[in-house]
Design a protein around this motif. Sequence first.
Motif: not given
Length: 304
Positions: A211-238
């Motif tokens: 995002f910084a390469d395009f002078d943009m900031r990401p819209r962070v909706a959630q902080i999560a560390d584990e890949k499995q947790t991240i993918i589960n959150l994606v599946a939940a539509g977060i």
Amino acid sequence: MELEQLRCFVAVAEELHFGRAAQKTGMLPASIGRHIRLLEESLRTQLLSRTTRSVSLTDDGVSLLQEVRPLLGRLDEVAEKFRAARHRPSAILRIGAIDSAAAGLLPLLLQDFREAAPDVITQIIEDKSVRLIPKLLAGRLDLVLIRPRDGISRTLNVQLLFHETAVVAVPMGSALAGRSEITVQDLAEEPLIVPERRSRPHSHDLTMGLFADFDMRPRVAQIADEKQTIINLVAAGIGSAIVPRWTSKLAVSGVSYIPLAHPSGSPMHRLPLSAAWMKAVRDPLRDTMLALLQHNVARYAEFA
């Protein structure tokens, strides 16, 4: 001649007493006597002279004892060799790997390693790089597959293998799910799931840097560390997440993985994968795996 007959004969010949021979072999005296009679019948000669008070060897008995004793001794050695081999601890190679390498690289590497060293047991420890390196330094792991970082211990050899490809994990219900590829600009208003930098600096910096390469900031909706947790959150539509392509091997329904376009057309070298091991430790099994890894690294990189 049967083996059991010969063993009974040697026991009586050494003890010159049926009772003591029975105790030695764990058999009844009558059973030992029957085996020896069958042996004498098969050889058509008398091996023992028996009286009510004594047992002695005949000349043929002495000759047979001299022939058979070394043969039985050799058979016992062979049997003991196989018993010892069965109870010998198997060689174990302990490998630590970050989650994407455990999902993508290790199945390929272990398949090749199994052909080269079929008797070696491999123990896999999956964890973050910041936790794998101390385990390697403490001698609890023999080889680790990690994201390299500055200031890593000088007691380690660290070899860059290749860079993993980044993709975007999006919910199946997202308007982005049908795209053939996604640009960073497409993600401008997309809620994103990002790992904490302290535990996953490369993955965190990947999203922030793009995002910084395009002078943009990401819209962070959630902080999560584990890949499995991240993918589960994606599946939940977060939200969506920028992840290594090997993360797609995590079996979670409701998630679509879309290639991430790069405007220059050049690869984004932001997800390095390295192998690390102790410099001062000699380990032939580890070196065999390293040789396989180095020999096949180009092939493995095609799937990363």
